[in-house]
Design a protein around this motif. Structure first.
Motif, PDB file in Angstrom:
ATOM      1  N   LEU A  82       0.831  -1.201   0.000  1.00  7.97           N
ATOM      2  CA  LEU A  82       0.000   0.000   0.000  1.00  7.97           C
ATOM      3  C   LEU A  82       0.867   1.253   0.000  1.00  7.97           C
ATOM      4  CD1 LEU A  82      -2.982   0.938   0.149  1.00  7.97           C
ATOM      5  CD2 LEU A  82      -2.731   0.978   2.635  1.00  7.97           C
ATOM      6  N   LEU A  83       1.959   1.216   0.774  1.00  2.00           N
ATOM      7  CA  LEU A  83       2.869   2.361   0.828  1.00  2.00           C
ATOM      8  C   LEU A  83       3.561   2.579  -0.512  1.00  2.00           C
ATOM      9  CD1 LEU A  83       4.200   4.549   2.582  1.00  2.00           C
ATOM     10  CD2 LEU A  83       5.941   2.865   3.227  1.00  2.00           C
ATOM     11  N   ASP A  84       4.005   1.499  -1.134  1.00  2.00           N
ATOM     12  CA  ASP A  84       4.683   1.612  -2.427  1.00  2.00           C
ATOM     13  C   ASP A  84       3.760   2.197  -3.499  1.00  2.00           C
ATOM     14  OD1 ASP A  84       7.013   0.621  -1.380  1.00  2.00           O
ATOM     15  OD2 ASP A  84       6.621  -1.458  -1.987  1.00  2.00           O
ATOM     16  N   SER A  85       2.486   1.822  -3.432  1.00  3.93           N
ATOM     17  CA  SER A  85       1.537   2.305  -4.448  1.00  3.93           C
ATOM     18  C   SER A  85       1.082   3.738  -4.195  1.00  3.93           C
ATOM     19  CB  SER A  85       0.306   1.390  -4.489  1.00  3.93           C
ATOM     20  OG  SER A  85      -0.475   1.558  -3.309  1.00  3.93           O
ATOM     21  N   GLU A  86       1.328   4.232  -2.964  1.00  5.50           N
ATOM     22  CA  GLU A  86       0.907   5.579  -2.536  1.00  5.50           C
ATOM     23  C   GLU A  86      -0.614   5.745  -2.549  1.00  5.50           C
ATOM     24  OE1 GLU A  86       2.943   8.619  -4.693  1.00  5.50           O
ATOM     25  OE2 GLU A  86       4.937   7.926  -4.099  1.00  5.50           O
ATOM     26  N   LEU A  87      -1.350   4.627  -2.671  1.00 11.02           N
ATOM     27  CA  LEU A  87      -2.807   4.688  -2.686  1.00 11.02           C
ATOM     28  C   LEU A  87      -3.322   5.105  -1.309  1.00 11.02           C
ATOM     29  CD1 LEU A  87      -5.390   4.104  -4.354  1.00 11.02           C
ATOM     30  CD2 LEU A  87      -5.341   1.779  -3.430  1.00 11.02           C
ATOM     31  N   GLY A  88      -4.132   6.137  -1.257  1.00  8.91           N
ATOM     32  CA  GLY A  88      -4.704   6.590   0.011  1.00  8.91           C
ATOM     33  C   GLY A  88      -3.748   7.389   0.874  1.00  8.91           C
ATOM     34  N   GLY A  89      -2.570   7.718   0.355  1.00  9.31           N
ATOM     35  CA  GLY A  89      -1.615   8.488   1.136  1.00  9.31           C
ATOM     36  C   GLY A  89      -2.168   9.871   1.478  1.00  9.31           C
ATOM     37  N   ASP A  90      -2.113  10.262   2.766  1.00 10.86           N
ATOM     38  CA  ASP A  90      -2.665  11.544   3.181  1.00 10.86           C
ATOM     39  C   ASP A  90      -1.643  12.399   3.937  1.00 10.86           C
ATOM     40  OD1 ASP A  90      -2.563   9.926   5.372  1.00 10.86           O
ATOM     41  OD2 ASP A  90      -4.703  10.006   5.844  1.00 10.86           O
ATOM     42  N   VAL A  91      -0.374  11.948   3.957  1.00  7.84           N
ATOM     43  CA  VAL A  91       0.716  12.706   4.554  1.00  7.84           C
ATOM     44  C   VAL A  91       1.901  12.645   3.595  1.00  7.84           C
ATOM     45  CG1 VAL A  91       2.332  12.899   6.483  1.00  7.84           C
ATOM     46  CG2 VAL A  91      -0.027  12.217   6.908  1.00  7.84           C
ATOM     47  N   THR A  92       2.601  13.771   3.424  1.00 12.15           N
ATOM     48  CA  THR A  92       3.782  13.791   2.553  1.00 12.15           C
ATOM     49  C   THR A  92       4.997  14.281   3.340  1.00 12.15           C
ATOM     50  OG1 THR A  92       2.419  14.244   0.608  1.00 12.15           O
ATOM     51  CG2 THR A  92       4.783  14.686   0.416  1.00 12.15           C
ATOM     52  N   PHE A  93       6.074  13.519   3.270  1.00 13.77           N
ATOM     53  CA  PHE A  93       7.340  13.917   3.888  1.00 13.77           C
ATOM     54  C   PHE A  93       8.262  14.478   2.813  1.00 13.77           C
ATOM     55  CE2 PHE A  93       5.784  10.789   6.930  1.00 13.77           C
ATOM     56  CZ  PHE A  93       6.082  11.390   8.145  1.00 13.77           C
ATOM     57  N   GLU A  94       8.898  15.604   3.146  1.00  7.07           N
ATOM     58  CA  GLU A  94       9.917  16.173   2.271  1.00  7.07           C
ATOM     59  C   GLU A  94      11.267  16.042   2.983  1.00  7.07           C
ATOM     60  OE1 GLU A  94      11.187  20.352   0.045  1.00  7.07           O
ATOM     61  OE2 GLU A  94       9.244  20.189   1.068  1.00  7.07           O
ATOM     62  N   VAL A  95      12.196  15.343   2.368  1.00  5.11           N
ATOM     63  CA  VAL A  95      13.494  15.091   2.976  1.00  5.11           C
ATOM     64  C   VAL A  95      14.566  15.898   2.242  1.00  5.11           C
ATOM     65  CG1 VAL A  95      12.788  12.801   3.720  1.00  5.11           C
ATOM     66  CG2 VAL A  95      13.893  13.081   1.514  1.00  5.11           C
ATOM     67  N   ASP A  96      15.781  15.834   2.760  1.00  4.98           N
ATOM     68  CA  ASP A  96      16.887  16.585   2.151  1.00  4.98           C
ATOM     69  C   ASP A  96      16.954  16.307   0.661  1.00  4.98           C
ATOM     70  OD1 ASP A  96      17.525  17.602   4.580  1.00  4.98           O
ATOM     71  OD2 ASP A  96      19.142  16.184   5.008  1.00  4.98           O
ATOM     72  N   GLY A 148      14.821  17.590  -1.394  1.00  2.00           N
ATOM     73  CA  GLY A 148      13.510  17.842  -1.978  1.00  2.00           C
ATOM     74  C   GLY A 148      12.734  16.614  -2.387  1.00  2.00           C
ATOM     75  N   ASP A 149      13.211  15.424  -1.998  1.00  2.03           N
ATOM     76  CA  ASP A 149      12.469  14.200  -2.331  1.00  2.03           C
ATOM     77  C   ASP A 149      11.195  14.128  -1.493  1.00  2.03           C
ATOM     78  OD1 ASP A 149      14.373  13.340  -4.168  1.00  2.03           O
ATOM     79  OD2 ASP A 149      15.562  12.317  -2.623  1.00  2.03           O
ATOM     80  N   LEU A 150      10.090  13.736  -2.129  1.00  2.00           N
ATOM     81  CA  LEU A 150       8.788  13.638  -1.467  1.00  2.00           C
ATOM     82  C   LEU A 150       8.380  12.169  -1.319  1.00  2.00           C
ATOM     83  CD1 LEU A 150       6.837  16.482  -3.332  1.00  2.00           C
ATOM     84  CD2 LEU A 150       8.075  16.617  -1.158  1.00  2.00           C
TER      85      LEU A 150
END
Length: 206
Positions: A163-177, A179-181
């Motif tokens: 589910l995480l790999d597919s990003e289906l239903g994702g409702d939080v986004t992390f931005e790391v060094d 600029g990767d999301l």
């Protein structure tokens, strides 16, 4: 409880007379409560003591469950318009059937007399009909259903990863060094971390 019925039509009755004691003619199979049944007709009786009678059995042909099946049944001789004839209708108490054994069959050793006057009354045009109503206990049905259920393997972690790999239903986004999301699911984060739980659902919500 589950109830069903089957009608056995015996055509050419006279050709079965003299088949010999304990010889039977079986009906086609029918299903009640997920179990396979059939009716057995003994034109010359079960044994010497019933040789002057037509005998009828209900037989548990096959069951998908292990163990025994509890069922009640009624055998009825039908008239020309398909109605039960009260003198030839017998209801049996709850019985235990075990497929593949002697306990797989229950019935009536003396349902119809083979005396000439009786035969002429119930057998028309060399035919007669026997109806068998079967009621299987609900406990047997419930056990059959529960044993047929497949429990999925304990691989929830793999499913969550997919589910995480597919990003289906994702409702939080992390931005790391750099600029990767990365998408995530707030319910999973809250379940795994008390800090995220407070930030996403508690007093620290911004």
């Amino acid at each position: 409880m589950v109830t069903g019925f089957h009608v056995l039509k015996v055509e050419g009755y006279s050709q079965f007379k003299g088949l010999s004691v304990a010889k039977r003619v079986k009906s086609g199979t029918f299903t009640v409560g997920g179990h396979s049944w059939c009716i057995s007709f003994f034109p010359d009786g079960y044994d010497d003591s019933s040789a002057d009678w037509i005998c009828i059995d209900l037989y548990l042909n096959h069951t998908p469950t292990s163990g025994s099946v509890r069922a009640r049944y009624t055998m009825s001789l039908l008239n020309q318009v398909g109605k039960p004839m009260p003198p030839y209708q017998i209801t049996n108490a709850m019985s235990t059937f075990v497929a593949g054994t002697k306990a797989g069959a229950h019935g009536y050793p003396k349902l119809i007399s083979r005396r000439e006057d009786t035969e002429s009354l119930v057998i028309k045009d060399d035919c007669f009909w026997i109806r068998c109503d079967v009621t299987v206990l609900h406990d047997e049905i419930r056990r059959e259903v529960s044993e047929s259920l497949m429990v999925p393997p304990p691989v929830l972690q793999r499913y969550l990863g997919n589910l995480l790999d597919s990003e289906l239903g994702g409702d939080v986004t992390f931005e790391v060094d750099g600029g990767d999301l990365f998408a995530a699911h707030r319910c999973v984060l809250a379940a795994r971390s008390s800090v995220f739980k407070a930030e996403l659902f508690g007093s620290m919500v911004e």
